[in-house]
Structures are given as structure tokens and as C-alpha cells.
Motif scaffolding. Structure first.
Motif, PDB file in Angstrom:
ATOM      1  N   CYS A 133       1.052  -1.037  -0.205  1.00  0.00           N
ATOM      2  CA  CYS A 133      -0.165   0.415  -0.095  1.00  0.00           C
ATOM      3  C   CYS A 133       0.826   1.184  -0.052  1.00  0.00           C
ATOM      4  O   CYS A 133       1.862   0.868   0.271  1.00  0.00           O
ATOM      5  CB  CYS A 133      -0.494  -0.239   0.846  1.00  0.00           C
ATOM      6  N   ALA A 134       0.303   2.454  -0.762  1.00  0.00           N
ATOM      7  CA  ALA A 134       1.132   3.662  -0.143  1.00  0.00           C
ATOM      8  C   ALA A 134      -0.432   4.140  -0.615  1.00  0.00           C
ATOM      9  O   ALA A 134      -0.664   5.120  -1.116  1.00  0.00           O
ATOM     10  CB  ALA A 134       1.832   3.564  -2.095  1.00  0.00           C
ATOM     11  N   HIS A 135       0.470   5.907   0.408  1.00  0.00           N
ATOM     12  CA  HIS A 135       0.028   7.078   0.529  1.00  0.00           C
ATOM     13  C   HIS A 135      -0.410   7.355  -1.037  1.00  0.00           C
ATOM     14  O   HIS A 135       0.361   7.068  -2.118  1.00  0.00           O
ATOM     15  CB  HIS A 135       0.038   7.894   0.918  1.00  0.00           C
ATOM     16  N   CYS A 136      -1.362   8.394  -1.519  1.00  0.00           N
ATOM     17  CA  CYS A 136      -2.173   8.548  -2.870  1.00  0.00           C
ATOM     18  C   CYS A 136      -1.306   9.780  -3.686  1.00  0.00           C
ATOM     19  O   CYS A 136      -1.072   9.779  -4.402  1.00  0.00           O
ATOM     20  CB  CYS A 136      -3.554   8.976  -2.635  1.00  0.00           C
ATOM     21  N   SER A 141       6.647   6.061  -4.621  1.00  0.00           N
ATOM     22  CA  SER A 141       6.128   4.564  -3.803  1.00  0.00           C
ATOM     23  C   SER A 141       5.404   4.212  -4.737  1.00  0.00           C
ATOM     24  O   SER A 141       5.261   2.546  -5.107  1.00  0.00           O
ATOM     25  CB  SER A 141       6.068   5.125  -3.043  1.00  0.00           C
ATOM     26  N   ASN A 142       4.012   4.989  -5.663  1.00  0.00           N
ATOM     27  CA  ASN A 142       3.525   4.368  -5.898  1.00  0.00           C
ATOM     28  C   ASN A 142       4.093   4.274  -7.949  1.00  0.00           C
ATOM     29  O   ASN A 142       3.440   3.288  -8.271  1.00  0.00           O
ATOM     30  CB  ASN A 142       1.729   5.625  -6.621  1.00  0.00           C
ATOM     31  N   HIS A 143       4.442   4.786  -8.582  1.00  0.00           N
ATOM     32  CA  HIS A 143       5.587   4.049  -9.455  1.00  0.00           C
ATOM     33  C   HIS A 143       6.533   3.081  -9.538  1.00  0.00           C
ATOM     34  O   HIS A 143       6.412   2.193 -10.515  1.00  0.00           O
ATOM     35  CB  HIS A 143       6.757   5.389  -9.885  1.00  0.00           C
ATOM     36  N   TYR A 166      -2.490  -2.021  -3.129  1.00  0.00           N
ATOM     37  CA  TYR A 166      -1.942  -3.670  -4.734  1.00  0.00           C
ATOM     38  C   TYR A 166      -2.445  -4.441  -4.102  1.00  0.00           C
ATOM     39  O   TYR A 166      -1.443  -4.675  -3.013  1.00  0.00           O
ATOM     40  CB  TYR A 166      -0.516  -2.290  -4.829  1.00  0.00           C
ATOM     41  N   GLU A 167      -2.132  -5.551  -5.904  1.00  0.00           N
ATOM     42  CA  GLU A 167      -1.475  -6.914  -5.251  1.00  0.00           C
ATOM     43  C   GLU A 167      -0.671  -7.148  -6.768  1.00  0.00           C
ATOM     44  O   GLU A 167      -0.609  -6.671  -7.753  1.00  0.00           O
ATOM     45  CB  GLU A 167      -3.075  -7.154  -4.844  1.00  0.00           C
TER      46      GLU A 167
END
Length: 176
Positions: A133-136, A141-143, A166-167
């Protein structure tokens, strides 16, 4: 437990890591999206290491110190942990996480260390799915999670804001 990549050694955290962990956890940029304030006292890092060492004993794994081979320095932590508290409706699943000292951002260390942990999770632990998981608003981190092949499957609210869930399924993981 120890994992190794071309440039990194991932090993269990110990008391000798306290100062470098405090350098990490006391940096406001590092903890900007984790929902806790920067560490103010090195004793907080001592407590964190003890908590993670307990996870090693209780669950057989936990976040690992990431040591840059070239410098011999702890540059952050990375790895899998067993979620023992429910997050987004999930519990007792493996979650990938990572955190690095800013001077080591942008060098590919998060991806490199995460791949070692994912290989371990899928090949040694026989996990069918690994979560993250990552803060929006945490674009970096999302990248990284998308680059690793994770798919965003949900969103949930934390006290500090919206987080993406995320999975990554074993059959979709590309270890290259």
C-alpha cells in the motif's frame, strides 16, 4: 535471514543499526506519507528494531536492513512482513514495504531490494499474492509498485489520507 542483490545486502536489523535507522526515521521527507511524525529521540529507533526483531521470532520474517555493498552503509529497510493487524480488510498476508534515506533515492535501490524480497516471497514462502500500500500522494512509491508489476485493486482511508492498495499475483510477477 539474508538476501543479496548485485549492489545490496538485505539482512536482519540489529542494535548496531540504531543510528542509521534514526537518521532515516527522523527525516521529515522520509516519513511524510507514513502517518507518523519524524522520530525525535534515538530511543524510538531502538524500540523499532526490537519490534521488528520480535516479528522475526513470531512470524519468521520482517523488514530487513538494506546495506549498500559499495559503502557498507545501511541505506534503508525493505522487505516483507506478515500483516498481523487488519489493513483494508486484509490480515495474515504478506506485505511489501521499503523506506530509504533520501540521498539514496532515485538509484533503483527500492526496486532492486523489492525484487529480492518478492523472489523470496514467491519462491521460498510460496505466496500466491503479495500486497502493498502507498499513500495516494506518494508518487515515488506508487511508481515503484507499478514498475514492479503491482496492480492497484482498491483504496482505503488512513488518518493521514487516502491510500492505494496493491496486489501482485505470483503468475504475473516478472523477476527480471
Amino acid at each position: 535471514m539474508q538476501l543479496e542483490t548485485e549492489r545490496l545486502i538485505l539482512r536482519e536489523l540489529d542494535e548496531n543499526d540504531t543510528e542509521r535507522l534514526f537518521l532515516l526515521d527522523s527525516n521529515p521527507e522520509v516519513v511524510k506519507y507514513v502517518g507518523s511524525p519524524p522520530a525525535k529521540d534515538i530511543k524510538e529507533s531502538e524500540k523499532m528494531i526490537k519490534m521488528i526483531q520480535q516479528q522475526y521470532k513470531d512470524n519468521g520474517l520482517g523488514r530487513l536492513a538494506v546495506v549498500e555493498k559499495e559503502s557498507g552503509l545501511l541505506i534503508g529497510w525493505s522487505g516483507l512482513k506478515l500483516l498481523t493487524k487488519e489493513i483494508n480488510g486484509y490480515k495474515n498476508v504478506y506485505e511489501l514495504g521499503y523506506r530509504f534515506i533520501p540521498e539514496f533515492w532515485g538509484k533503483g535501490y527500492a526496486v532492486e531490494s523489492a525484487k529480492a524480497s518478492l523472489d523470496f516471497g514467491f519462491n521460498d514462502l510460496h505466496a500466491k499474492t503479495i500486497y502493498a500500500c502507498a499513500h495516494c500522494e506518494n508518487d515515488g512509491s506508487n511508481h515503484i509498485l507499478r514498475k514492479l508489476g503491482f496492480e492497484k485493486t482498491g483504496e482505503f482511508e488512513e488518518p493521514d489520507g487516502l491510500c492505494f492498495w496493491y496486489e501482485l499475483k505470483r503468475e504475473k510477477y516478472d523477476s527480471k
